[in-house]
Design a protein around this motif. Sequence first.
Motif, PDB file in Angstrom:
ATOM      1  N   ALA A  18      -3.927  -2.234   0.856  1.00 18.73           N
ATOM      2  CA  ALA A  18      -4.802  -1.395   1.686  1.00 18.73           C
ATOM      3  C   ALA A  18      -3.998  -0.292   2.367  1.00 18.73           C
ATOM      4  O   ALA A  18      -4.419   0.880   2.404  1.00 18.73           O
ATOM      5  N   GLN A  19      -2.862  -0.656   2.889  1.00  9.71           N
ATOM      6  CA  GLN A  19      -2.023   0.351   3.560  1.00  9.71           C
ATOM      7  C   GLN A  19      -1.543   1.405   2.570  1.00  9.71           C
ATOM      8  O   GLN A  19      -1.553   2.603   2.862  1.00  9.71           O
ATOM      9  N   ALA A  20      -1.134   0.944   1.386  1.00  9.59           N
ATOM     10  CA  ALA A  20      -0.592   1.887   0.400  1.00  9.59           C
ATOM     11  C   ALA A  20      -1.673   2.786  -0.190  1.00  9.59           C
ATOM     12  O   ALA A  20      -1.431   3.949  -0.507  1.00  9.59           O
ATOM     13  N   SER A  21      -2.872   2.245  -0.360  1.00 14.99           N
ATOM     14  CA  SER A  21      -3.922   2.984  -1.076  1.00 14.99           C
ATOM     15  C   SER A  21      -4.894   3.702  -0.156  1.00 14.99           C
ATOM     16  O   SER A  21      -5.600   4.618  -0.576  1.00 14.99           O
ATOM     17  N   GLY A  22      -4.973   3.266   1.087  1.00 10.86           N
ATOM     18  CA  GLY A  22      -5.979   3.814   1.993  1.00 10.86           C
ATOM     19  C   GLY A  22      -7.358   3.222   1.793  1.00 10.86           C
ATOM     20  O   GLY A  22      -8.322   3.617   2.450  1.00 10.86           O
ATOM     21  N   ALA A  23      -7.475   2.263   0.864  1.00  9.28           N
ATOM     22  CA  ALA A  23      -8.770   1.626   0.599  1.00  9.28           C
ATOM     23  C   ALA A  23      -8.955   0.397   1.470  1.00  9.28           C
ATOM     24  O   ALA A  23      -7.986  -0.212   1.930  1.00  9.28           O
ATOM     25  N   ILE A  24     -10.209   0.045   1.706  1.00  4.73           N
ATOM     26  CA  ILE A  24     -10.523  -1.305   2.146  1.00  4.73           C
ATOM     27  C   ILE A  24     -10.236  -2.212   0.964  1.00  4.73           C
ATOM     28  O   ILE A  24     -10.697  -1.936  -0.149  1.00  4.73           O
ATOM     29  N   VAL A  25      -9.482  -3.281   1.180  1.00  3.55           N
ATOM     30  CA  VAL A  25      -9.206  -4.221   0.081  1.00  3.55           C
ATOM     31  C   VAL A  25      -9.894  -5.538   0.394  1.00  3.55           C
ATOM     32  O   VAL A  25      -9.770  -6.071   1.503  1.00  3.55           O
ATOM     33  N   ALA A  26     -10.657  -6.024  -0.594  1.00  6.37           N
ATOM     34  CA  ALA A  26     -11.445  -7.240  -0.415  1.00  6.37           C
ATOM     35  C   ALA A  26     -11.061  -8.246  -1.484  1.00  6.37           C
ATOM     36  O   ALA A  26     -10.973  -7.907  -2.666  1.00  6.37           O
ATOM     37  N   VAL A  27     -10.824  -9.486  -1.041  1.00  6.75           N
ATOM     38  CA  VAL A  27     -10.390 -10.542  -1.948  1.00  6.75           C
ATOM     39  C   VAL A  27     -11.407 -11.669  -1.919  1.00  6.75           C
ATOM     40  O   VAL A  27     -11.607 -12.313  -0.887  1.00  6.75           O
ATOM     41  N   PRO A  29     -10.048   4.937  -4.003  1.00  6.40           N
ATOM     42  CA  PRO A  29     -11.324   4.211  -3.862  1.00  6.40           C
ATOM     43  C   PRO A  29     -11.600   3.915  -2.392  1.00  6.40           C
ATOM     44  O   PRO A  29     -10.679   3.751  -1.584  1.00  6.40           O
ATOM     45  N   THR A  30     -12.869   3.857  -2.066  1.00  7.00           N
ATOM     46  CA  THR A  30     -13.284   3.457  -0.725  1.00  7.00           C
ATOM     47  C   THR A  30     -13.008   1.977  -0.510  1.00  7.00           C
ATOM     48  O   THR A  30     -12.533   1.566   0.549  1.00  7.00           O
ATOM     49  N   VAL A  31     -13.306   1.186  -1.537  1.00  2.76           N
ATOM     50  CA  VAL A  31     -13.091  -0.265  -1.488  1.00  2.76           C
ATOM     51  C   VAL A  31     -12.523  -0.723  -2.831  1.00  2.76           C
ATOM     52  O   VAL A  31     -12.942  -0.231  -3.885  1.00  2.76           O
ATOM     53  N   ILE A  32     -11.586  -1.664  -2.785  1.00  2.00           N
ATOM     54  CA  ILE A  32     -11.136  -2.382  -3.977  1.00  2.00           C
ATOM     55  C   ILE A  32     -11.525  -3.843  -3.777  1.00  2.00           C
ATOM     56  O   ILE A  32     -11.171  -4.433  -2.755  1.00  2.00           O
ATOM     57  N   ARG A  33     -12.269  -4.414  -4.749  1.00  2.00           N
ATOM     58  CA  ARG A  33     -12.692  -5.820  -4.618  1.00  2.00           C
ATOM     59  C   ARG A  33     -12.213  -6.599  -5.826  1.00  2.00           C
ATOM     60  O   ARG A  33     -12.573  -6.257  -6.954  1.00  2.00           O
ATOM     61  N   GLY A  34     -11.389  -7.602  -5.605  1.00  2.00           N
ATOM     62  CA  GLY A  34     -10.931  -8.434  -6.711  1.00  2.00           C
ATOM     63  C   GLY A  34     -10.763  -9.873  -6.281  1.00  2.00           C
ATOM     64  O   GLY A  34     -11.055 -10.221  -5.139  1.00  2.00           O
ATOM     65  N   ASN A  35     -10.320 -10.723  -7.220  1.00  2.00           N
ATOM     66  CA  ASN A  35      -9.933 -12.067  -6.789  1.00  2.00           C
ATOM     67  C   ASN A  35      -8.447 -12.046  -6.444  1.00  2.00           C
ATOM     68  O   ASN A  35      -7.776 -11.010  -6.550  1.00  2.00           O
TER      69      ASN A  35
END
Lengths: 276, 276, 276
Positions: free
Chosen positions: A166-175, A125-131
Amino acid sequence: METRPNSIEDWPSRAWNLLSKLRDQSPLVQCITNFVSMDLMANTLLSAGASPAMIHSIEEIPDFTPHARSLCINVGTLSSDWLPAMKAAVVLANKFRKPWVLDPVAAGASGFRLNACLELVGMKPTVIRGNGSEIIALFKASLGASKGVDSSHESTDAMEAAKSLAQASGAIVAVSGAVDIITDGNRVVGAHNGVPMMQKITATGCAVTALIAAFVAVDPLHALEATASAFSIFGIAGELGMNMAKGPASLRMHLIDSLYSLDQVALLSHTKITSL
Amino acid sequence: METRPNSIEDWPSRAWNLLSKLRDQSPLVQCITNFVSMDLMANTLLSAGASPAMIHSIEEIPDFTPHARSLCINVGTLSSDWLPAMKAAVVLANKFRKPWVLDPVAAGASGFRLNACLELVGMKPTVIRGNGSEIIALFKASLGASKGVDSSHESTDAMEAAKSLAQASGAIVAVSGAVDIITDGNRVVGAHNGVPMMQKITATGCAVTALIAAFVAVDPLHALEATASAFSIFGIAGELGMNMAKGPASLRMHLIDSLYSLDQVALLSHTKITSL
Amino acid sequence: METRPNSIEDWPSRAWNLLSKLRDQSPLVQCITNFVSMDLMANTLLSAGASPAMIHSIEEIPDFTPHARSLCINVGTLSSDWLPAMKAAVVLANKFRKPWVLDPVAAGASGFRLNACLELVGMKPTVIRGNGSEIIALFKASLGASKGVDSSHESTDAMEAAKSLAQASGAIVAVSGAVDIITDGNRVVGAHNGVPMMQKITATGCAVTALIAAFVAVDPLHALEATASAFSIFGIAGELGMNMAKGPASLRMHLIDSLYSLDQVALLSHTKITSL
């Protein structure tokens, strides 16, 4: 050492430029999402200026997904018959280099759901967004870290999990949290807009994920910046809405109205994004 | 002879105590429900202070249902592929002694639906909440008693059906109407709150059933009292909302806002629950 | 030469008579529709005075559909498992001579969807209601004419497509746009009510289709007139709502409130239907 220090980043102007681009281009955003949030997601996208399409049938993916500018995958009411369509759409998004965003709702609620989320995370994914709970659950890949769809972790507790993911997946991770955290695994940015009552409206998390999908559609090469801008703008709409709201239901209405009519002056004066 | 006469029951205080408990504990309420009502049910639960989870996939039931404090089963848009998940969740709720509530929406609309409802009634729900037509349809177990999802019987006509169904099933049976009726088959209580326009908002019946699920979660041993309190509080939210509403859509908004901000003074002065 | 010239058609009175009939009779309208629009469609029908039933399971069609006064088929979130129920319901509607309305949402979005729509068009709908792109896509029966669910054609461009489709299908064909166009293939009528912001609310197109289904239920022999009246009344509700709205979300609320309380004076003075 940060390569792009915040001191030279004019976040309010960037956010305004992205919103203007979004309103000009009205990107088609395909959402394969949960039943609870479809209405609010579609209305959020429309109010922001995007063109939503809630199309999830696997028969339609080959014809439709290549025409979308971005894709939003949300597992909120996941069932086994929907997962293949999600994956098929992701494969096409990747093939056609369209950005796509993953919302791992209640990732830790079941082994089935966690495995589905991990599979999707593995599909770049380009971005992962979760709580916080969801991001930690994904990071730990273990059951029990998430209590339903509400967060039981403060987002700040999730920062390390987000960076590692983020490092493992290559995605931007948003919390999402009191401060929304956005990271590429190295750089960490915080979006400080929004009001607590937004958590009392169902699907606001899903809605901001959809908004992120619209923002990355118009600036796919700067997904971190697009994500931070989407968070901030959704939060500003909540702040402006809160001035008129008497409770969660009127806040929901005023938030969407405010997003629709958000102008440059209000946006520039309210945007609060910082390096963390 | 009634063992717990109304004269010694302080209903307003009981209702307030239950709402306070709900807000303190924020019980996780799993809803397997229909597509139309998911948004309003989730927002009703959030506004009341509960934590909703719309999780219906049979793959997730074994992991998730044991963590829920109560379960709400609603057959509004029933299809054959959803019924096994409903039953699997009920089996686990019973096994872990969690209360669960059944909403037999349009029970008489088809043989398929009526049979499904009868199966679920046979699985020992804690509470069954319907309108007059639905409760009569369940009682008569015959087609044709229900016209769609709206009630074509006054709730008072349904009192005898409710008492018989309660005795036969062991459930608290609750009938929505001008006066909401709640019975364990022996004792009958009426909740006199609410306004007629609530019937012009889709899914208000589903929403009050979800609220009942939240109330029985925090007082499972007194399901009749919890049910009457939920009815009354939802009705009060409607009455307070009606003071500001100009029609069904604004009533829906003000009802949720009022539920969120309902305080002790308003609740104590408005609660109208009596023995019938 | 027109057989029923507009000069002798008193559209405002006709529209008022139909709305009054609808409120008196509260026809049961079965909707097999998409997940996004169920809430707004049900609330639109309730506010207009109809009795909505969102029942889509194929197991229930044989028992339920014969009791409905009309049927609304909407392919917005079509999947292969829903199509057989749609067709089964249509067969029964035709058998029992109930009017039914087709909403070919995003007809051109995929080959699967277009084929499904063409099959449904071939089953003799009473009315087909779409936007310009959708009607053109049906007419051309070719991919690529529709971009998602939003219209990228002006409704006036679609007039010839609508007339041809009406002649070929035997249906009244209605095209939403700045001016809504309604035709039986020969006569063409325009409904000039509504406000542009209604396009920024998801599912307003689906909602007006449901309202058309309610109107044809009370006047099945004059489907063109019923359709034009439904368009105009929904548009008037939007105009009245717009006087109070601050954006799309408050417009949605005020539109439904206005539809609920629309009175004869307002309706007669606002209805704008003309021959085209």
